[in-house]
Motif scaffolding. Structure first.
Motif, PDB file in Angstrom:
ATOM      1  N   ASN A 172       0.811  -1.223   0.000  1.00  0.00           N
ATOM      2  CA  ASN A 172       0.000   0.000   0.000  1.00  0.00           C
ATOM      3  C   ASN A 172       0.839   1.266   0.000  1.00  0.00           C
ATOM      4  OD1 ASN A 172      -2.638  -1.010  -0.137  1.00  0.00           O
ATOM      5  ND2 ASN A 172      -2.673  -1.455   2.060  1.00  0.00           N
ATOM      6  N   ALA A 173       2.070   1.177   0.488  1.00  0.00           N
ATOM      7  CA  ALA A 173       2.916   2.370   0.540  1.00  0.00           C
ATOM      8  C   ALA A 173       3.270   2.883  -0.844  1.00  0.00           C
ATOM      9  CB  ALA A 173       4.198   2.065   1.328  1.00  0.00           C
ATOM     10  N   LEU A 174       3.185   2.033  -1.842  1.00  0.00           N
ATOM     11  CA  LEU A 174       3.534   2.424  -3.204  1.00  0.00           C
ATOM     12  C   LEU A 174       2.310   2.676  -4.077  1.00  0.00           C
ATOM     13  CD1 LEU A 174       6.494  -0.029  -3.907  1.00  0.00           C
ATOM     14  CD2 LEU A 174       6.598   2.367  -3.175  1.00  0.00           C
ATOM     15  N   ARG A 175       1.132   2.505  -3.506  1.00  0.00           N
ATOM     16  CA  ARG A 175      -0.086   2.667  -4.294  1.00  0.00           C
ATOM     17  C   ARG A 175      -0.711   4.032  -4.049  1.00  0.00           C
ATOM     18  NH1 ARG A 175      -3.821  -2.243  -2.797  1.00  0.00           N
ATOM     19  NH2 ARG A 175      -5.119  -1.303  -4.445  1.00  0.00           N
ATOM     20  N   PRO A 176      -1.350   4.629  -5.060  1.00  0.00           N
ATOM     21  CA  PRO A 176      -2.017   5.917  -4.856  1.00  0.00           C
ATOM     22  C   PRO A 176      -3.240   5.807  -3.953  1.00  0.00           C
ATOM     23  CG  PRO A 176      -2.443   5.083  -7.059  1.00  0.00           C
ATOM     24  CD  PRO A 176      -1.399   4.189  -6.466  1.00  0.00           C
ATOM     25  N   ARG A 177      -3.840   4.615  -3.905  1.00  0.00           N
ATOM     26  CA  ARG A 177      -5.012   4.396  -3.047  1.00  0.00           C
ATOM     27  C   ARG A 177      -4.825   3.086  -2.299  1.00  0.00           C
ATOM     28  NH1 ARG A 177     -10.077   1.817  -3.694  1.00  0.00           N
ATOM     29  NH2 ARG A 177     -11.732   2.776  -2.404  1.00  0.00           N
ATOM     30  N   ALA A 178      -4.657   3.189  -0.980  1.00  0.00           N
ATOM     31  CA  ALA A 178      -4.381   2.010  -0.165  1.00  0.00           C
ATOM     32  C   ALA A 178      -5.685   1.334   0.229  1.00  0.00           C
ATOM     33  CB  ALA A 178      -3.610   2.410   1.091  1.00  0.00           C
ATOM     34  N   THR A 179      -5.809   0.054  -0.060  1.00  0.00           N
ATOM     35  CA  THR A 179      -7.024  -0.688   0.250  1.00  0.00           C
ATOM     36  C   THR A 179      -6.673  -2.075   0.766  1.00  0.00           C
ATOM     37  OG1 THR A 179      -7.213  -1.565  -2.001  1.00  0.00           O
ATOM     38  CG2 THR A 179      -8.357   0.527  -1.533  1.00  0.00           C
ATOM     39  N   ILE A 180      -7.668  -2.690   1.384  1.00  0.00           N
ATOM     40  CA  ILE A 180      -7.589  -4.093   1.775  1.00  0.00           C
ATOM     41  C   ILE A 180      -8.985  -4.670   1.659  1.00  0.00           C
ATOM     42  CG2 ILE A 180      -7.903  -3.570   4.242  1.00  0.00           C
ATOM     43  CD1 ILE A 180      -6.068  -5.980   4.838  1.00  0.00           C
ATOM     44  N   SER A 181      -9.099  -5.881   1.150  1.00  0.00           N
ATOM     45  CA  SER A 181     -10.414  -6.492   0.971  1.00  0.00           C
ATOM     46  C   SER A 181     -11.062  -6.754   2.329  1.00  0.00           C
ATOM     47  CB  SER A 181     -10.288  -7.797   0.192  1.00  0.00           C
ATOM     48  OG  SER A 181      -9.604  -8.777   0.951  1.00  0.00           O
ATOM     49  N   TYR A 182     -12.388  -6.895   2.320  1.00  0.00           N
ATOM     50  CA  TYR A 182     -13.112  -7.154   3.567  1.00  0.00           C
ATOM     51  C   TYR A 182     -12.639  -8.460   4.209  1.00  0.00           C
ATOM     52  CZ  TYR A 182     -16.979  -8.175   6.751  1.00  0.00           C
ATOM     53  OH  TYR A 182     -17.725  -8.486   7.861  1.00  0.00           O
ATOM     54  N   GLY A 183     -12.556  -9.517   3.389  1.00  0.00           N
ATOM     55  CA  GLY A 183     -12.068 -10.783   3.917  1.00  0.00           C
ATOM     56  C   GLY A 183     -10.623 -10.710   4.372  1.00  0.00           C
ATOM     57  N   GLY A 184      -9.806  -9.975   3.607  1.00  0.00           N
ATOM     58  CA  GLY A 184      -8.410  -9.808   4.010  1.00  0.00           C
ATOM     59  C   GLY A 184      -8.276  -9.046   5.304  1.00  0.00           C
ATOM     60  N   CYS A 185      -9.161  -8.075   5.519  1.00  0.00           N
ATOM     61  CA  CYS A 185      -9.130  -7.300   6.755  1.00  0.00           C
ATOM     62  C   CYS A 185      -9.462  -8.172   7.960  1.00  0.00           C
ATOM     63  CB  CYS A 185     -10.111  -6.134   6.648  1.00  0.00           C
ATOM     64  SG  CYS A 185     -10.098  -5.015   8.075  1.00  0.00           S
ATOM     65  N   LEU A 186     -10.507  -8.995   7.831  1.00  0.00           N
ATOM     66  CA  LEU A 186     -10.868  -9.884   8.932  1.00  0.00           C
ATOM     67  C   LEU A 186      -9.767 -10.919   9.185  1.00  0.00           C
ATOM     68  CD1 LEU A 186     -14.684 -10.584   8.437  1.00  0.00           C
ATOM     69  CD2 LEU A 186     -13.577  -9.032  10.052  1.00  0.00           C
ATOM     70  N   ALA A 187      -9.158 -11.425   8.097  1.00  0.00           N
ATOM     71  CA  ALA A 187      -8.074 -12.387   8.266  1.00  0.00           C
ATOM     72  C   ALA A 187      -6.876 -11.745   8.961  1.00  0.00           C
ATOM     73  CB  ALA A 187      -7.659 -12.945   6.906  1.00  0.00           C
ATOM     74  N   GLN A 188      -6.554 -10.516   8.568  1.00  0.00           N
ATOM     75  CA  GLN A 188      -5.448  -9.807   9.203  1.00  0.00           C
ATOM     76  C   GLN A 188      -5.732  -9.576  10.682  1.00  0.00           C
ATOM     77  OE1 GLN A 188      -4.372  -5.572   8.139  1.00  0.00           O
ATOM     78  NE2 GLN A 188      -2.629  -6.620   7.178  1.00  0.00           N
ATOM     79  N   THR A 189      -6.955  -9.181  11.000  1.00  0.00           N
ATOM     80  CA  THR A 189      -7.343  -8.979  12.398  1.00  0.00           C
ATOM     81  C   THR A 189      -7.238 -10.278  13.182  1.00  0.00           C
ATOM     82  OG1 THR A 189      -8.855  -7.195  11.784  1.00  0.00           O
ATOM     83  CG2 THR A 189      -9.222  -8.247  13.916  1.00  0.00           C
ATOM     84  N   PHE A 190      -7.695 -11.379  12.590  1.00  0.00           N
ATOM     85  CA  PHE A 190      -7.666 -12.669  13.265  1.00  0.00           C
ATOM     86  C   PHE A 190      -6.241 -13.080  13.622  1.00  0.00           C
ATOM     87  CE2 PHE A 190      -7.109 -17.295  12.863  1.00  0.00           C
ATOM     88  CZ  PHE A 190      -7.918 -17.731  13.914  1.00  0.00           C
ATOM     89  N   PHE A 191      -5.356 -13.051  12.642  1.00  0.00           N
ATOM     90  CA  PHE A 191      -3.984 -13.510  12.895  1.00  0.00           C
ATOM     91  C   PHE A 191      -3.228 -12.531  13.793  1.00  0.00           C
ATOM     92  CE2 PHE A 191      -4.904 -15.956   8.992  1.00  0.00           C
ATOM     93  CZ  PHE A 191      -4.576 -17.214   9.466  1.00  0.00           C
ATOM     94  N   LEU A 192      -3.530 -11.237  13.685  1.00  0.00           N
ATOM     95  CA  LEU A 192      -2.880 -10.254  14.547  1.00  0.00           C
ATOM     96  C   LEU A 192      -3.270 -10.476  16.006  1.00  0.00           C
ATOM     97  CD1 LEU A 192      -1.090  -7.687  14.558  1.00  0.00           C
ATOM     98  CD2 LEU A 192      -3.195  -6.361  14.389  1.00  0.00           C
ATOM     99  N   MET A 193      -4.565 -10.660  16.258  1.00  0.00           N
ATOM    100  CA  MET A 193      -5.022 -10.902  17.631  1.00  0.00           C
ATOM    101  C   MET A 193      -4.534 -12.249  18.150  1.00  0.00           C
ATOM    102  SD  MET A 193      -6.626  -8.189  18.541  1.00  0.00           S
ATOM    103  CE  MET A 193      -7.541  -8.693  19.992  1.00  0.00           C
ATOM    104  N   TRP A 194      -4.414 -13.235  17.265  1.00  0.00           N
ATOM    105  CA  TRP A 194      -3.888 -14.535  17.674  1.00  0.00           C
ATOM    106  C   TRP A 194      -2.452 -14.381  18.179  1.00  0.00           C
ATOM    107  CZ3 TRP A 194      -3.696 -19.417  13.963  1.00  0.00           C
ATOM    108  CH2 TRP A 194      -3.265 -20.528  14.712  1.00  0.00           C
ATOM    109  N   CYS A 195      -1.633 -13.695  17.407  1.00  0.00           N
ATOM    110  CA  CYS A 195      -0.246 -13.479  17.829  1.00  0.00           C
ATOM    111  C   CYS A 195      -0.178 -12.671  19.117  1.00  0.00           C
ATOM    112  CB  CYS A 195       0.517 -12.769  16.717  1.00  0.00           C
ATOM    113  SG  CYS A 195       0.781 -13.755  15.223  1.00  0.00           S
TER     114      CYS A 195
END
Length: 313
Positions: free
Chosen positions: A81-104
């Motif tokens: 995202n640091a190299l993109r003009p518009r930073a995004t993350i998919s809905y499923g990717g966001c939930l997956a990121q939240t899941f693994f982040l909270m797990w760690c």
């Protein structure tokens, strides 16, 4: 209505990366590479060197594994995202990121408390150390830490999946986590907030209190040692872990318990970066800089002292 709004959300826009920032790409890439190198080195040394086959380094290898997961959950997406003009993350990717982040996060809190118990047993009850922390007991305890984090993460992620978002789904952050999702939601977030606070007590504060109690006993034992050299050796062995614990729990508490204080998004991002990005890089450095056993294992690994026996810190 909330369920309909929620199903229409396909992606989140990360407003903190509203424009491409190549300098941030270079910074995060350097930190990520250092994290991969440091934690991979710890894992390799503990696995290959028989001198490090002890409970302390067994738990340290799990900490390095957690830190590798921590960084890999967030930093690659930040780099993209640091190299993109518009930073995004998919809905499923966001939930997956939240899941693994909270797990760690949950697993690391439990693991740091377990490592404090290891140091307590080694310093305060050395004659019972081998019995209390047998290989089977260490494996079961480490598995319990991972399971503890998994259960905590599952609860938070399921609650986050029930949130609805009205209009454009935008997060004032650089990655997905529970607090930014709550701030962006237009539904009732009180169950999520209550769960987050309860979790902070049992998953965060509880292990931290166990660490504090363990080190109070350790300090009392160290001060009662007759020889200055013995006190110095015991303190050196424990000081690195105490520094790691302090950095981690302070930043974790700021990350999950300051959202209602009206802090700016920039301040929240700085705290999250300290907690999720910098700490995983610093942990192997803190453990190795003052640890002669780790340095000895590294010298043996590169062939500087082939066959030489290990030296304790």
């Amino acid at each position: 209505m909330a369920a309909m709004n929620q199903t229409q959300v396909t992606e989140f826009e990360l407003l903190s990366f509203s424009q491409g920032r190549p300098h941030l790409f270079a910074l995060f890439l350097a930190v990520y590479l250092a994290t991969l190198l440091g934690n991979s080195a710890i894992l390799s040394l503990v696995s290959l060197d028989p001198h490090l086959h002890s409970p302390m380094y067994f738990f340290l290898s799990h900490l390095s594994c957690l830190d590798l997961c921590y960084s890999s959950v967030t930093v690659p997406k930040i780099l993209a995202n640091a190299l993109r003009p518009r930073a995004t993350i998919s809905y499923g990717g966001c939930l997956a990121q939240t899941f693994f982040l909270m797990w760690c996060a949950g697993a690391e809190c439990a693991l740091l408390a377990l490592m404090a118990y290891d140091r307590h047993a080694a310093v305060c009850r050395p004659l019972r150390y081998a019995q209390a922390l047998s290989p089977a007991a260490c494996a079961a305890a480490a598995a319990g830490c991972w399971l503890w984090g998994l259960l905590d993460s599952a609860v938070h992620t399921l609650l986050a999946a029930r949130l609805s978002f009205c209009g454009a789904a935008r997060l004032q952050h650089i990655f997905c986590d529970v607090p930014p999702l709550l701030a962006a939601s237009c539904s009732d977030t009180r169950p999520n907030e209550l769960t987050l606070h309860v979790s902070s007590v049992f998953v965060g504060l509880g292990p931290f209190l166990l660490v504090v109690i363990s080190y109070l006993y350790i300090l009392a034992t160290i001060l009662g040692m007759p020889l200055a050299t013995s006190r110095r050796k015991a303190f050196s062995t424990c000081s690195a872990h105490l520094l790691v614990v302090t950095v981690y729990f302070v930043t974790a508490n700021l990350n999950y318990n300051r959202r209602s204080s009206g802090s700016s998004p920039a301040a929240d991002i700085v705290v999250s970066v300290l907690y999720c990005v910098l700490t995983p890089m610093l942990n192997p450095l803190i453990y190795s800089l003052r640890n002669r056993e780790v340095w000895g294992a590294l010298r043996r690994a590169v062939g500087a002292t082939p066959g030489a026996p290990g030296h304790s810190a």
